[in-house]
Design a protein around this motif. Structure first.
Motif, PDB file in Angstrom:
ATOM      1  N   ALA A   1       0.209   2.441   3.319  1.00  0.00           N
ATOM      2  CA  ALA A   1       0.724   1.455   4.283  1.00  0.00           C
ATOM      3  C   ALA A   1       0.678   0.103   3.591  1.00  0.00           C
ATOM      4  CB  ALA A   1      -0.155   1.426   5.527  1.00  0.00           C
ATOM      5  N   PRO A   2       1.618  -0.797   3.937  1.00  0.00           N
ATOM      6  CA  PRO A   2       1.668  -2.076   3.221  1.00  0.00           C
ATOM      7  C   PRO A   2       0.597  -3.054   3.662  1.00  0.00           C
ATOM      8  CG  PRO A   2       3.381  -1.995   4.892  1.00  0.00           C
ATOM      9  CD  PRO A   2       2.719  -0.651   4.903  1.00  0.00           C
ATOM     10  N   ARG A   3       0.247  -3.968   2.727  1.00  0.00           N
ATOM     11  CA  ARG A   3      -0.697  -5.030   3.066  1.00  0.00           C
ATOM     12  C   ARG A   3      -0.042  -6.059   3.994  1.00  0.00           C
ATOM     13  NH1 ARG A   3      -3.268  -9.515  -1.057  1.00  0.00           N
ATOM     14  NH2 ARG A   3      -4.673 -10.458   0.455  1.00  0.00           N
ATOM     15  N   PHE A   4       1.240  -6.371   3.741  1.00  0.00           N
ATOM     16  CA  PHE A   4       1.921  -7.416   4.523  1.00  0.00           C
ATOM     17  C   PHE A   4       3.202  -6.897   5.165  1.00  0.00           C
ATOM     18  CE2 PHE A   4      -0.368  -9.863   1.228  1.00  0.00           C
ATOM     19  CZ  PHE A   4      -1.120 -10.690   2.056  1.00  0.00           C
ATOM     20  N   VAL A   5       3.569  -7.527   6.296  1.00  0.00           N
ATOM     21  CA  VAL A   5       4.804  -7.109   6.972  1.00  0.00           C
ATOM     22  C   VAL A   5       6.039  -7.813   6.403  1.00  0.00           C
ATOM     23  CG1 VAL A   5       3.695  -6.505   9.164  1.00  0.00           C
ATOM     24  CG2 VAL A   5       4.556  -8.835   8.837  1.00  0.00           C
ATOM     25  N   TRP A   6       5.848  -8.934   5.688  1.00  0.00           N
ATOM     26  CA  TRP A   6       6.998  -9.675   5.145  1.00  0.00           C
ATOM     27  C   TRP A   6       6.972  -9.547   3.631  1.00  0.00           C
ATOM     28  CZ3 TRP A   6       9.967 -13.498   8.240  1.00  0.00           C
ATOM     29  CH2 TRP A   6      10.946 -14.168   7.501  1.00  0.00           C
ATOM     30  N   ARG A   7       7.893  -8.735   3.094  1.00  0.00           N
ATOM     31  CA  ARG A   7       7.959  -8.511   1.645  1.00  0.00           C
ATOM     32  C   ARG A   7       9.405  -8.789   1.247  1.00  0.00           C
ATOM     33  NH1 ARG A   7       5.917  -4.241   4.224  1.00  0.00           N
ATOM     34  NH2 ARG A   7       7.704  -2.927   3.682  1.00  0.00           N
ATOM     35  N   GLY A   8       9.634 -10.044   0.853  1.00  0.00           N
ATOM     36  CA  GLY A   8      11.029 -10.452   0.828  1.00  0.00           C
ATOM     37  C   GLY A   8      11.593 -10.985  -0.463  1.00  0.00           C
ATOM     38  N   MET A   9      12.906 -11.193  -0.384  1.00  0.00           N
ATOM     39  CA  MET A   9      13.595 -11.964  -1.419  1.00  0.00           C
ATOM     40  C   MET A   9      14.562 -12.923  -0.731  1.00  0.00           C
ATOM     41  SD  MET A   9      15.679 -10.895  -4.826  1.00  0.00           S
ATOM     42  CE  MET A   9      17.357 -10.669  -4.264  1.00  0.00           C
ATOM     43  N   HIS A  10      14.533 -14.158  -1.217  1.00  0.00           N
ATOM     44  CA  HIS A  10      15.459 -15.201  -0.756  1.00  0.00           C
ATOM     45  C   HIS A  10      16.565 -15.299  -1.787  1.00  0.00           C
ATOM     46  CE1 HIS A  10      16.405 -19.365  -2.039  1.00  0.00           C
ATOM     47  NE2 HIS A  10      16.438 -19.712  -0.775  1.00  0.00           N
ATOM     48  N   LEU A  11      17.776 -15.590  -1.339  1.00  0.00           N
ATOM     49  CA  LEU A  11      18.893 -15.721  -2.282  1.00  0.00           C
ATOM     50  C   LEU A  11      19.753 -16.911  -1.880  1.00  0.00           C
ATOM     51  CD1 LEU A  11      20.089 -14.092  -4.737  1.00  0.00           C
ATOM     52  CD2 LEU A  11      21.662 -13.076  -3.083  1.00  0.00           C
TER      53      LEU A  11
ATOM     54  N   ARG B   1      10.252 -10.009 -12.223  1.00  0.00           N
ATOM     55  CA  ARG B   1       9.228 -10.664 -11.395  1.00  0.00           C
ATOM     56  C   ARG B   1       9.263 -10.219  -9.930  1.00  0.00           C
ATOM     57  NH1 ARG B   1       9.806 -16.813 -13.631  1.00  0.00           N
ATOM     58  NH2 ARG B   1      11.978 -16.284 -13.169  1.00  0.00           N
ATOM     59  N   ILE B   2      10.467  -9.958  -9.407  1.00  0.00           N
ATOM     60  CA  ILE B   2      10.542  -9.582  -7.986  1.00  0.00           C
ATOM     61  C   ILE B   2       9.768  -8.277  -7.735  1.00  0.00           C
ATOM     62  CG2 ILE B   2      12.707  -8.238  -8.064  1.00  0.00           C
ATOM     63  CD1 ILE B   2      11.813 -10.769  -5.333  1.00  0.00           C
ATOM     64  N   ILE B   3       9.708  -7.427  -8.772  1.00  0.00           N
ATOM     65  CA  ILE B   3       9.028  -6.132  -8.587  1.00  0.00           C
ATOM     66  C   ILE B   3       7.512  -6.354  -8.568  1.00  0.00           C
ATOM     67  CG2 ILE B   3       8.794  -3.780  -9.473  1.00  0.00           C
ATOM     68  CD1 ILE B   3      11.634  -4.169 -10.660  1.00  0.00           C
ATOM     69  N   ALA B   4       7.068  -7.338  -9.365  1.00  0.00           N
ATOM     70  CA  ALA B   4       5.648  -7.720  -9.278  1.00  0.00           C
ATOM     71  C   ALA B   4       5.357  -8.222  -7.860  1.00  0.00           C
ATOM     72  CB  ALA B   4       5.337  -8.807 -10.301  1.00  0.00           C
ATOM     73  N   LEU B   5       6.273  -8.992  -7.303  1.00  0.00           N
ATOM     74  CA  LEU B   5       6.039  -9.525  -5.951  1.00  0.00           C
ATOM     75  C   LEU B   5       6.120  -8.427  -4.888  1.00  0.00           C
ATOM     76  CD1 LEU B   5       7.924 -12.935  -6.221  1.00  0.00           C
ATOM     77  CD2 LEU B   5       5.447 -12.542  -6.196  1.00  0.00           C
ATOM     78  N   ALA B   6       6.926  -7.404  -5.157  1.00  0.00           N
ATOM     79  CA  ALA B   6       6.965  -6.266  -4.222  1.00  0.00           C
ATOM     80  C   ALA B   6       5.573  -5.645  -4.134  1.00  0.00           C
ATOM     81  CB  ALA B   6       7.993  -5.236  -4.688  1.00  0.00           C
ATOM     82  N   GLU B   7       4.904  -5.556  -5.287  1.00  0.00           N
ATOM     83  CA  GLU B   7       3.546  -4.985  -5.289  1.00  0.00           C
ATOM     84  C   GLU B   7       2.541  -5.950  -4.646  1.00  0.00           C
ATOM     85  OE1 GLU B   7       2.585  -2.065  -8.098  1.00  0.00           O
ATOM     86  OE2 GLU B   7       0.591  -2.824  -8.518  1.00  0.00           O
ATOM     87  N   VAL B   8       2.751  -7.255  -4.858  1.00  0.00           N
ATOM     88  CA  VAL B   8       1.890  -8.247  -4.185  1.00  0.00           C
ATOM     89  C   VAL B   8       1.975  -8.053  -2.667  1.00  0.00           C
ATOM     90  CG1 VAL B   8       1.638 -10.727  -3.678  1.00  0.00           C
ATOM     91  CG2 VAL B   8       2.038  -9.960  -6.036  1.00  0.00           C
ATOM     92  N   GLY B   9       3.173  -7.792  -2.194  1.00  0.00           N
ATOM     93  CA  GLY B   9       3.390  -7.651  -0.746  1.00  0.00           C
ATOM     94  C   GLY B   9       2.866  -6.335  -0.188  1.00  0.00           C
ATOM     95  N   TRP B  10       2.806  -5.318  -1.027  1.00  0.00           N
ATOM     96  CA  TRP B  10       2.472  -3.977  -0.500  1.00  0.00           C
ATOM     97  C   TRP B  10       1.023  -3.584  -0.754  1.00  0.00           C
ATOM     98  CZ3 TRP B  10       5.570  -0.423   2.167  1.00  0.00           C
ATOM     99  CH2 TRP B  10       4.967   0.814   2.384  1.00  0.00           C
ATOM    100  N   THR B  11       0.542  -3.828  -1.970  1.00  0.00           N
ATOM    101  CA  THR B  11      -0.702  -3.192  -2.418  1.00  0.00           C
ATOM    102  C   THR B  11      -1.911  -4.086  -2.151  1.00  0.00           C
ATOM    103  OG1 THR B  11       0.628  -2.111  -4.115  1.00  0.00           O
ATOM    104  CG2 THR B  11      -1.762  -2.060  -4.420  1.00  0.00           C
TER     105      THR B  11
END
Ligand code: NAG
Length: 541
Positions: free
Chosen positions: A162-172, A488-498
C-alpha cells in the motif's frame, strides 16, 4: 568514487540489457519499482502462456484494466489471455475484489507455482497488483513488437503493499512549450507503470493559454500564440474534446487529472484578448520571455470575477477529480497599488494591504469552486494575506509554506524546488542542455522525505504527498522534456509510495536496471546518470 561506480554501473547495465533484449533470459530477478512495502520471496516460478486463464471480476473499470494487461501480452508475446469468471486449478492470473478488506490503493499479490492471485478492495488496488505483476515479468513485456524467444516467467513471491502517500504526481507546464496529446498519453503510460496517480496539468500562463474555452474564443485565438524574438509564431492549445480524451486515458490508468488555471498572476495570455480584465486596459502581447509579468487580473473589477466564474463553469465538467489548482504564485502587486478599482475594493472590504486583496480574490474563487463541488489547491503564496478556509497548499518555495499550512490545519502537497523541480540540471551543466538553473541529482530526488521533521503526529497527516514539477521554459522539444523528467520522476514515484524504512538508494539503482529497458521500449529519452566532475569525466572517457 562510490558515486562514480554506481552511476557507471547503471550506464553499463542499461546498455547491456538493451543490447541483449531479445535473448532468452534467466528467471527474472524481483526488481519492483516503487519498492513494495512488504515482499517475501519464495521458491519456484510461474510461467504465463497462451493457455493461462485471466480471472477478473466483470465491471467497467476492470474490463478496461484487463484490456490494458492483455494488450501487453498481445503486443509483446503474441497471445492474449482468455478472460473468464471461473478460476481453474492451475495456470491462472486471478483478481479478487473484496470490498472494505484493505485500503483504497492497497493490494496483495501472490505468485505461486499454480498461478497468480491478486486481492484488493478496489479496482485501483487490483490495477496496482497487476502493474506489479507486469514488473515481475521480463522487461520485454513492455515491447510493442512481438518477441518469440522469451519465457514469460516470474519468480514466486508474496507481496502486501500500500502506498505511503495518496498524492503521487507529476506536474506538466504545457504553456512555455506546448506538447501534443500523444506525448501526454505516453507520459501517462509511464506514470501508471510506476503507480503514480496524479497528473497536474498547468494549462494557462503569461506565455500562452492552452485550453479551449467556448465562451471566450480569444483566449486561444490570441492568447494561445506568441511572436518569438525572431518574428516566428509559436502556439498550440487543446480542444475540449482533446482534454476529455486525455482525462479518459488517464482515468483508465487510475490517474487523476488536476487542471491549473492561473490567477491572479501569470495571466497575461488571457488579458491579450480581454484587456478589460486588467488594471490598465492594455493593450497586451503574449509574453515571449520568461520571468514574472507585472500585468495581472484586476482585483477591483467585477468583470474579472464574472469571467473567471465562466471559465470555471467550462473547465470543471472536463475534470471529474475533486481538486482544482488555481495557481496563485508570483503575483506582483504593482498594478493593484496604482489601480483605482483595486484601491476602492480594498477600502470597501476593509483590506489592509494588497496581500489581503489577493486573499480576498482567492477566497472568492474558492467559493465558486466549492459550489461546483471542487477542492481548491494553490501554490504557497496563497498563504499571504490569509489562507482560504478550505485550501490545500502546494509548497514550492521550500517547505516553510507547507509546514505553516499544515500547522494551520490545512492539507499540503510538498514540492520544494531543491528536490522535485525537474527543470533543474541533473548532471554536470557543462555537458547538459541548458536548464533554468538549480542542480538536483537523482540521488537527491530519491532522498526527499515529504514529511518535514517539524510536522509531528497528526500534523504529519496533512501531507498528502509529493510530485515532480516540470516547468518547460527550456524544454524546446518533447525529447528535452523527457530528458529532464527521467529518471528523476521514477525516484519520486518511490518517494511517494515506499515507506522510508523500506527505501535504499543503492537498491533502487539495481532495481532501475530493468526499468531502463522498459523505458527503452516506450521510447523514452531518459537522462543516463553520468559520472560527475572533471576527475570522473576523465575516468569515464
Ligand atoms: C517559478 C514559477 C514558475 C517557473 C518556475 C521555474 C512556480 C510555482 N512558479 O519561478 O512559473 O516556471 O519557477 O523553475 O514554480
Amino acid at each position: 568514487m562510490k558515486k562514480l561506480k554506481i552511476n557507471f554501473f547503471i550506464l553499463v547495465s542499461a546498455m547491456v540489457l538493451a543490447a541483449c533484449s531479445t535473448g532468452k533470459k534467466e528467471v527474472p530477478q524481483v526488481a519492483v519499482v516503487p519498492q513494495p512495502n512488504k515482499l517475501v520471496k519464495a521458491e519456484g516460478t510461474f510461467t504465463v502462456n497462451a493457455k493461462t486463464t485471466f480471472v477478473i471480476p466483470e465491471n467497467k473499470a476492470l474490463n478496461s484494466t484487463a484490456g490494458l494487461v492483455n494488450m501487453r501480452f498481445k503486443q509483446a508475446a503474441g497471445f492474449e489471455l482468455t478472460v473468464a469468471q471461473q478460476k481453474p486449478a492451475k495456470n491462472f492470473i486471478a483478481v479478487e475484489l473484496a470490498k472494505g478488506s484493505m485500503g483504497d490503493e492497497a493490494y496483495e499479490l501472490e505468485v505461486a507455482k499454480e498461478g497468480v492471485t491478486i486481492k484488493a478492495a478496489t479496482e485501483r488496488g487490483a490495477f496496482y497488483g497487476l502493474i506489479t505483476m507486469l514488473q515481475l515479468l521480463p522487461a520485454e513485456i513492455e515491447r510493442t513488437t512481438q518477441v518469440s524467444d522469451v519465457d514469460w516467467t516470474m519468480a514466486c513471491v508474496t507481496i502486501k503493499d500500500a502506498p505511503r502517500f495518496v498524492w503521487r504526481g507529476m506536474h506538466l507546464d504545457v504553456c512555455r512549450h506546448f506538447v501534443p496529446v500523444d506525448f501526454i498519453k505516453k507520459q501517462l503510460d509511464v506514470m501508471a507503470m510506476f503507480k503514480m496517480n496524479t497528473f497536474h496539468w498547468h494549462l494557462t500562463e503569461d506565455q500562452g493559454w492552452r485550453i479551449e474555452i467556448k465562451k471566450y474564443p480569444k483566449l486561444t485565438e490570441l492568447g494561445g500564440v506568441r511572436t518569438e524574438g525572431d518574428g516566428s509564431e509559436y502556439g498550440g492549445y487543446y480542444t475540449q474534446e482533446e482534454i476529455k480524451e486525455v482525462v479518459a486515458y488517464a482515468s483508465e490508468r487510475f490517474i487523476n487529472v488536476v487542471p491549473e488555471i492561473e490567477l491572479p498572476g501569470h495571466a497575461l495570455a488571457a488579458l491579450v484578448g480581454y484587456p478589460e480584465l486588467s488594471c490598465t486596459g492594455g493593450p497586451f502581447k503574449v509574453r515571449n520571455v520568461w520571468g514574472v509579468e507585472p500585468d495581472v487580473y484586476c482585483a477591483g473589477k467585477e468583470e474579472t470575477f464574472h469571467f473567471l466564474e465562466d471559465v470555471i463553469d467550462e473547465v470543471v465538467p472536463l475534470f471529474p477529480y475533486e481538486y482544482f489548482h488555481i495557481g496563485g504564485d508570483e503575483c506582483p502587486k504593482t498594478r493593484w497599488e496604482e489601480c483605482p478599482d483595486c484601491q476602492r475594493r480594498m477600502r470597501k472590504e476593509g483590506l489592509k494591504d494588497e496581500h489581503e486583496l489577493q486573499s480576498y480574490f482567492v477566497q472568492r474563487i474558492e467559493k465558486v469552486l466549492l459550489a461546483h463541488g471542487r477542492k481548491m489547491i494553490g501554490w504557497d503564496e496563497i498563504l499571504e494575506g490569509g489562507l482560504a478556509p478550505s485550501a490545500t497548499v502546494m509548497s514550492w518555495r521550500g517547505e516553510a509554506g507547507g509546514i505553516e499550512a499544515a500547522k494551520q490545519g490545512h492539507d499540503v502537497v510538498m514540492t520544494p524546488g531543491n528536490w522535485v523541480y525537474l527543470d533543474h540540471y541533473q548532471g554536470d551543466s557543462r555537458f547538459e542542455p541548458v536548464a533554468i538553473g538549480g542542480y538536483t541529482t537523482l540521488e537527491e530526488s530519491y532522498g526527499y522525505n515529504p514529511v518535514p521533521a517539524d510536522l509531528k503526529g497528526d500534523m504529519a497527516k496533512h501531507v498528502l504527498g509529493t510530485q515532480g514539477n516540470v516547468w518547460s521554459e527550456y524544454m524546446y522539444t518533447p525529447e528535452l522534456f523527457e530528458y529532464r523528467i527521467y529518471p528523476r520522476i521514477i525516484a519520486l514515484a518511490e518517494v511517494g509510495w515506499t515507506e522510508t524504512a523500506n527505501k535504499n538508494y543503492e537498491d533502487f539503482l539495481t532495481r532501475m536496471n530493468p526499468q531502463f529497458e522498459r523505458l527503452d521500449y516506450h521510447n523514452i529519452n531518459y537522462h543516463i546518470p553520468l559520472p560527475e566532475g572533471p576527475v570522473n569525466v576523465v575516468a569515464f572517457t
